[in-house]
Design a protein around this motif. Structure first.
Motif, PDB file in Angstrom:
ATOM      1  N   ILE A 108       0.822  -1.210   0.000  1.00  0.00           N
ATOM      2  CA  ILE A 108       0.000   0.000   0.000  1.00  0.00           C
ATOM      3  C   ILE A 108       0.856   1.261   0.000  1.00  0.00           C
ATOM      4  CG2 ILE A 108      -1.859   1.222   1.196  1.00  0.00           C
ATOM      5  CD1 ILE A 108      -2.643  -1.459   0.015  1.00  0.00           C
ATOM      6  N   GLU A 109       2.053   1.182   0.545  1.00  0.00           N
ATOM      7  CA  GLU A 109       2.882   2.379   0.711  1.00  0.00           C
ATOM      8  C   GLU A 109       3.574   2.792  -0.575  1.00  0.00           C
ATOM      9  OE1 GLU A 109       6.444   4.060   3.644  1.00  0.00           O
ATOM     10  OE2 GLU A 109       5.674   2.008   3.861  1.00  0.00           O
ATOM     11  N   PHE A 110       4.084   1.844  -1.353  1.00  0.00           N
ATOM     12  CA  PHE A 110       4.856   2.201  -2.552  1.00  0.00           C
ATOM     13  C   PHE A 110       4.255   1.636  -3.849  1.00  0.00           C
ATOM     14  CE2 PHE A 110       8.071   2.285   0.884  1.00  0.00           C
ATOM     15  CZ  PHE A 110       8.479   3.605   0.749  1.00  0.00           C
ATOM     16  N   HIS A 111       3.899   0.357  -3.832  1.00  0.00           N
ATOM     17  CA  HIS A 111       3.475  -0.268  -5.094  1.00  0.00           C
ATOM     18  C   HIS A 111       2.109   0.224  -5.554  1.00  0.00           C
ATOM     19  CE1 HIS A 111       1.895  -3.728  -7.562  1.00  0.00           C
ATOM     20  NE2 HIS A 111       2.989  -3.389  -8.202  1.00  0.00           N
ATOM     21  N   LYS A 112       1.146   0.294  -4.650  1.00  0.00           N
ATOM     22  CA  LYS A 112      -0.176   0.756  -5.052  1.00  0.00           C
ATOM     23  C   LYS A 112      -0.140   2.171  -5.618  1.00  0.00           C
ATOM     24  CE  LYS A 112      -4.901   1.519  -3.435  1.00  0.00           C
ATOM     25  NZ  LYS A 112      -5.860   1.401  -2.315  1.00  0.00           N
ATOM     26  N   PRO A 113       0.550   3.152  -4.966  1.00  0.00           N
ATOM     27  CA  PRO A 113       0.655   4.486  -5.592  1.00  0.00           C
ATOM     28  C   PRO A 113       1.320   4.451  -6.963  1.00  0.00           C
ATOM     29  CG  PRO A 113       1.260   4.596  -3.286  1.00  0.00           C
ATOM     30  CD  PRO A 113       1.105   3.145  -3.605  1.00  0.00           C
ATOM     31  N   PHE A 114       2.308   3.563  -7.141  1.00  0.00           N
ATOM     32  CA  PHE A 114       2.951   3.465  -8.447  1.00  0.00           C
ATOM     33  C   PHE A 114       1.962   2.977  -9.500  1.00  0.00           C
ATOM     34  CE2 PHE A 114       4.774   0.492 -11.534  1.00  0.00           C
ATOM     35  CZ  PHE A 114       5.593   1.351 -12.248  1.00  0.00           C
ATOM     36  N   MET A 115       1.214   1.934  -9.175  1.00  0.00           N
ATOM     37  CA  MET A 115       0.232   1.405 -10.123  1.00  0.00           C
ATOM     38  C   MET A 115      -0.826   2.455 -10.434  1.00  0.00           C
ATOM     39  SD  MET A 115       1.023  -1.797 -10.923  1.00  0.00           S
ATOM     40  CE  MET A 115      -0.452  -2.734 -11.309  1.00  0.00           C
ATOM     41  N   ARG A 116      -1.285   3.156  -9.432  1.00  0.00           N
ATOM     42  CA  ARG A 116      -2.263   4.222  -9.664  1.00  0.00           C
ATOM     43  C   ARG A 116      -1.668   5.318 -10.556  1.00  0.00           C
ATOM     44  NH1 ARG A 116      -7.250   2.227  -8.457  1.00  0.00           N
ATOM     45  NH2 ARG A 116      -7.623   1.927  -6.223  1.00  0.00           N
ATOM     46  N   MET A 117      -0.385   5.592 -10.376  1.00  0.00           N
ATOM     47  CA  MET A 117       0.264   6.637 -11.157  1.00  0.00           C
ATOM     48  C   MET A 117       0.359   6.256 -12.634  1.00  0.00           C
ATOM     49  SD  MET A 117       1.469   9.669 -11.099  1.00  0.00           S
ATOM     50  CE  MET A 117       1.532   9.879  -9.321  1.00  0.00           C
ATOM     51  N   THR A 118       0.581   4.971 -12.914  1.00  0.00           N
ATOM     52  CA  THR A 118       0.648   4.560 -14.319  1.00  0.00           C
ATOM     53  C   THR A 118      -0.676   4.814 -15.026  1.00  0.00           C
ATOM     54  OG1 THR A 118       0.011   2.273 -13.765  1.00  0.00           O
ATOM     55  CG2 THR A 118       2.362   2.791 -13.806  1.00  0.00           C
ATOM     56  N   VAL A 119      -1.788   4.539 -14.350  1.00  0.00           N
ATOM     57  CA  VAL A 119      -3.104   4.810 -14.933  1.00  0.00           C
ATOM     58  C   VAL A 119      -3.304   6.307 -15.126  1.00  0.00           C
ATOM     59  CG1 VAL A 119      -5.601   4.547 -14.625  1.00  0.00           C
ATOM     60  CG2 VAL A 119      -4.061   2.741 -13.859  1.00  0.00           C
ATOM     61  N   LEU A 120      -2.918   7.086 -14.117  1.00  0.00           N
ATOM     62  CA  LEU A 120      -3.132   8.531 -14.170  1.00  0.00           C
ATOM     63  C   LEU A 120      -2.316   9.184 -15.282  1.00  0.00           C
ATOM     64  CD1 LEU A 120      -4.458  11.007 -12.891  1.00  0.00           C
ATOM     65  CD2 LEU A 120      -2.522  11.147 -11.309  1.00  0.00           C
ATOM     66  N   VAL A 121      -1.064   8.777 -15.431  1.00  0.00           N
ATOM     67  CA  VAL A 121      -0.213   9.376 -16.459  1.00  0.00           C
ATOM     68  C   VAL A 121      -0.739   9.062 -17.861  1.00  0.00           C
ATOM     69  CG1 VAL A 121       2.078   9.310 -17.502  1.00  0.00           C
ATOM     70  CG2 VAL A 121       1.846   9.448 -15.013  1.00  0.00           C
ATOM     71  N   LEU A 122      -1.095   7.808 -18.096  1.00  0.00           N
ATOM     72  CA  LEU A 122      -1.640   7.434 -19.400  1.00  0.00           C
ATOM     73  C   LEU A 122      -2.972   8.132 -19.662  1.00  0.00           C
ATOM     74  CD1 LEU A 122      -0.795   3.622 -19.394  1.00  0.00           C
ATOM     75  CD2 LEU A 122       0.218   5.374 -20.860  1.00  0.00           C
ATOM     76  N   ASP A 123      -3.772   8.254 -18.631  1.00  0.00           N
ATOM     77  CA  ASP A 123      -5.047   8.983 -18.734  1.00  0.00           C
ATOM     78  C   ASP A 123      -4.802  10.435 -19.124  1.00  0.00           C
ATOM     79  OD1 ASP A 123      -7.610   9.909 -18.523  1.00  0.00           O
ATOM     80  OD2 ASP A 123      -7.911   9.314 -16.444  1.00  0.00           O
ATOM     81  N   LEU A 124      -3.861  11.065 -18.457  1.00  0.00           N
ATOM     82  CA  LEU A 124      -3.573  12.478 -18.713  1.00  0.00           C
ATOM     83  C   LEU A 124      -3.005  12.685 -20.115  1.00  0.00           C
ATOM     84  CD1 LEU A 124      -3.418  15.352 -17.500  1.00  0.00           C
ATOM     85  CD2 LEU A 124      -1.139  14.776 -16.660  1.00  0.00           C
ATOM     86  N   VAL A 125      -2.084  11.830 -20.519  1.00  0.00           N
ATOM     87  CA  VAL A 125      -1.408  12.003 -21.806  1.00  0.00           C
ATOM     88  C   VAL A 125      -2.334  11.706 -22.980  1.00  0.00           C
ATOM     89  CG1 VAL A 125       0.449  11.128 -23.271  1.00  0.00           C
ATOM     90  CG2 VAL A 125       0.886  11.584 -20.852  1.00  0.00           C
ATOM     91  N   ILE A 126      -3.163  10.672 -22.861  1.00  0.00           N
ATOM     92  CA  ILE A 126      -3.954  10.221 -24.001  1.00  0.00           C
ATOM     93  C   ILE A 126      -5.401  10.715 -23.933  1.00  0.00           C
ATOM     94  CG2 ILE A 126      -4.776   8.193 -25.266  1.00  0.00           C
ATOM     95  CD1 ILE A 126      -2.304   6.714 -24.320  1.00  0.00           C
ATOM     96  N   TYR A 127      -6.099  10.435 -22.832  1.00  0.00           N
ATOM     97  CA  TYR A 127      -7.527  10.767 -22.778  1.00  0.00           C
ATOM     98  C   TYR A 127      -7.753  12.265 -22.582  1.00  0.00           C
ATOM     99  CZ  TYR A 127     -12.489  10.137 -21.887  1.00  0.00           C
ATOM    100  OH  TYR A 127     -13.867  10.198 -21.977  1.00  0.00           O
ATOM    101  N   PHE A 128      -7.054  12.872 -21.651  1.00  0.00           N
ATOM    102  CA  PHE A 128      -7.212  14.311 -21.430  1.00  0.00           C
ATOM    103  C   PHE A 128      -6.934  15.082 -22.715  1.00  0.00           C
ATOM    104  CE2 PHE A 128      -7.781  13.279 -17.207  1.00  0.00           C
ATOM    105  CZ  PHE A 128      -7.758  14.357 -16.334  1.00  0.00           C
ATOM    106  N   SER A 129      -5.829  14.754 -23.363  1.00  0.00           N
ATOM    107  CA  SER A 129      -5.453  15.495 -24.568  1.00  0.00           C
ATOM    108  C   SER A 129      -6.494  15.317 -25.673  1.00  0.00           C
ATOM    109  CB  SER A 129      -4.081  15.016 -25.060  1.00  0.00           C
ATOM    110  OG  SER A 129      -4.103  13.633 -25.381  1.00  0.00           O
ATOM    111  N   ALA A 130      -7.104  14.125 -25.773  1.00  0.00           N
ATOM    112  CA  ALA A 130      -8.138  13.895 -26.781  1.00  0.00           C
ATOM    113  C   ALA A 130      -9.373  14.738 -26.503  1.00  0.00           C
ATOM    114  CB  ALA A 130      -8.498  12.414 -26.824  1.00  0.00           C
ATOM    115  N   VAL A 131      -9.769  14.824 -25.246  1.00  0.00           N
ATOM    116  CA  VAL A 131     -10.929  15.643 -24.886  1.00  0.00           C
ATOM    117  C   VAL A 131     -10.672  17.110 -25.207  1.00  0.00           C
ATOM    118  CG1 VAL A 131     -12.306  16.487 -22.939  1.00  0.00           C
ATOM    119  CG2 VAL A 131     -11.775  14.047 -23.127  1.00  0.00           C
TER     120      VAL A 131
END
Length: 627
Positions: A108-131
């Motif tokens: 919960i301390e390191f790995h979960k934030p990392f996994m969440r960050m991978t989703v957020l970065v891809l979301d920001l780069v691809i989905y946000f920019s498309a919108v």
């Protein structure tokens, strides 16, 4: 500078919402559901794919230990899993992706934030920019500060805080926004610069759509409308040649261009699996093995209690699965799916194929003023218009925007048809209908130079956004995301009810509503009927939540509430398919009228000249009316 600041604020707000949802449990955290032999849920599945792609040769990716979250997404997902696995090994530690020993790894301390960050970065780069890219298409026609600072950003916020997308990707844990964002980018390019008769953007759009298909196979829901629209564009684009024979076969050349782009994209992504395969394995066996992993028909007609037609027909006393053989069901599903998808796709073919006339989208009085003031527009110097002139009227759309509008309605309708009728449907697939529908908020009716908050389309889209996440409640409840569920719905509803205000002539700020005189009786009846249905369904959704909270399900019917959720959701999705089909038809008619000079447009095809325009000036009453 102010504009960039507002964009930053809007994006940061949407990011903060995602981060807050990410604090909640993910699917299968602590192996909470305990219903499968494999540990956890989608979170563990994604982590496991990082593990096997990082350590195993590419020839084993789709065959390694299939009983434990075997890889069943297309190659682009596998490549991104490899990159994320490499980063997890580097930044989190090798134990997070160690082969075999990392199964069920949760930190919960390191790995979960990392996994969440991978989703957020891809979301920001691809989905946000498309919108943002699609939103900018509408903004080109907004000339007042009201439209720039109010309706424009209001639609973007609603598109970026869709509760269902946020809860599934950043709560449950998936990477849906990558496929959805690539699809939106492809729609953007396919319909870009239609006025210039350019086919290059169609090729770019087809490549992006192939990337979406190779990330998540469910984007096939968009395939038929996209194919028919691009096929129509092959017929509409001009071919620069004096030979009539070459001009006749021009569509064939355009189809070949698309074919090369599609085959080239698939070839680049799939070739590594063929090049680095086991020498004893044939190319055909490799491709067939991957396809069987991507389309597991053996899993049955649907998964879970999904809100579609086949689940509704499977409930007692109908029990259709016990009445029809397993070999027959896919045939019926295919027939019903085509019945719901092909008619809307034909409309998109017509939209794409229509060449239209060269239209000057300009109010008549503006055209008269252009003629009176010499020199006239370059296209009017010899009395004949040869190039289109953009509208000066706030809120008007050009040909490209009409095509984008139709494609968005078409892909939404197609997705609903596949979700309701196709074989092997999962409840999360409804996001494919929600994504294009949500960006339609940018193309609301803008009469009176303001977005009308009582218009049917706006109310329907907001209702559909809530209804979609409502149908996902049983899954969200399993993932222990109920608090995030109610928070996201409350936030979205609050933003949706905020009405952009328009600066009136005396400088005061007022809410703008469409005048009753602007509505013909038929449209008014349509509006009241739709609003009554949406209001009644909203009451039923709230009532089911209250009933579940107060009354326990009978022992003989432990799944009573999930079944009621799915049955009512199916009815509402059928209604949504009918509504979207109707709006697609209306939008395609509007696009045809626009391209062929209807709706107060001046058609300049060589027969109109300054004399025709100046003739209206000879009538004093006409001149006074225009001025």
């Amino acid at each position: 500078m102010i504009d960039m600041s507002v964009k930053t604020i809007v994006s940061c707000f949407a990011i903060i919402v995602r981060v807050l949802v990410g604090i909640h449990p993910h699917s299968g955290q602590g192996d909470d559901h305990g219903k499968m032999a494999a540990y956890g849920g989608d979170f563990e599945a994604q982590r496991h794919w990082m593990e096997i792609t990082l350590h195993l040769p590419i020839s084993d990716w789709y065959s390694h230990d299939l009983d434990y979250w075997g890889l069943d997404y297309p190659p682009l997902t596998a490549y991104i899993s490899y990159i994320c696995g490499w980063m997890s090994d580097l930044f989190v530690g090798s134990e997070s992706v160690a082969l075999y020993t990392s199964r069920g790894y949760e930190d919960i301390e390191f790995h979960k934030p990392f996994m969440r960050m991978t989703v957020l970065v891809l979301d920001l780069v691809i989905y946000f920019s498309a919108v943002w890219a699609i939103a900018s298409r509408k903004r080109d026609f907004a000339s007042s500060s009201f439209l720039r600072t109010s309706s424009y950003y209001h639609g973007i916020i609603l598109a970026l805080i869709q509760p269902a997308i946020i809860l599934i990707d950043h709560g449950h844990f998936q990477y849906n926004t990558v496929a959805l964002g690539l699809s939106l980018w492809s729609f953007h390019y396919m319909t870009k610069d239609v006025d210039e008769n350019s086919f290059r953007n169609c090729i770019a759009g087809s490549i992006l759509f192939c990337l979406a298909l190779n990330f998540k196979q469910m984007t096939l829901y968009y395939a038929i409308p996209v194919f028919t629209y691009l096929l129509g564009r092959c017929y509409s684009c001009e071919f620069s040649s004096s030979s009539s024979t070459i001009a006749t076969i021009a569509p064939v050349f355009q189809v070949l261009k698309l074919g090369i782009a599609v085959c080239g994209t698939f070839g680049v992504l799939w070739c590594p699996f063929l090049i680095f395969r086991d020498q004893a394995t044939s190319v055909r066996s490799v491709v067939l093995n991957i396809l069987l992993r991507l389309f597991p028909f053996q899993r049955g007609l649907f998964e879970g209690k999904v809100s579609n037609i086949w689940f509704a027909l499977s409930v007692k006393p109908l029990s259709i699965r016990s009445r029809l053989s397993a070999e027959t069901l896919p045939k019926y599903a295919t027939f019903l799916t085509l019945l719901m998808v092909v008619p809307p796709s034909i409309l998109l073919f017509v939209v794409g194929k229509n060449k239209g006339k060269i239209v000057v989208k300009m109010e008549e009085k503006e055209l008269i003023r252009t003629v009176q003031k010499e020199p006239a527009h370059p296209s009017l110097k010899d009395g004949t218009a040869t190039t289109p002139i953009k509208s000066q009227k706030s809120g008007d759309m050009d040909r490209s925007s009409h095509h984008l509008l139709c494609l968005l309605w078409g892909t939404t309708t197609s997705s609903l048809g596949f979700f309701l009728a196709s074989y092997q449907v999962h409840e999360k697939s409804i996001l494919l209908a929600l994504s294009p529908l949500s960006v339609l908020l940018f193309f609301r009716n803008t009469k009176n130079e303001a977005d009308v908050k009582t218009d049917t389309e706006y109310i329907f889209i907001c209702w559909f956004s809530i209804m979609t996440v409502w149908t996902l409640f049983p899954l969200i409840q399993t993932d222990r995301l109920v608090l995030a569920y109610w928070s996201c719905i409350a936030m979205f509803s609050l933003v949706a009810t905020i009405k952009p205000c328009n600066a009136s002539r005396n400088g005061s700020s007022t809410f703008v509503a469409q005048r009753k005189s602007d509505k013909v009786p038929y449209d008014r009846l349509e509006q009241l009927t739709i609003q009554a249905i949406l209001l009644l369904s909203s009451i039923i959704m709230l009532a089911l939540h209250g009933l579940e909270l107060i009354v326990d399900a009978p022992r003989l019917l432990p799944d009573l509430y999930p079944v009621l959720w799915s049955l009512f959701g199916c009815a509402m999705y059928i209604f949504s398919w009918i509504f979207c089909s109707y709006k697609l038809f209306r939008s395609s008619v509007a696009a045809y009228q626009f391209e062929n000079g209807s709706d107060n447009c001046q058609i300049m095809n060589g027969s109109t000249n300054k004399h025709n325009v100046n003739s209206s000036l000879s009538d004093p009453q006409e001149k006074k009316k225009l001025e």
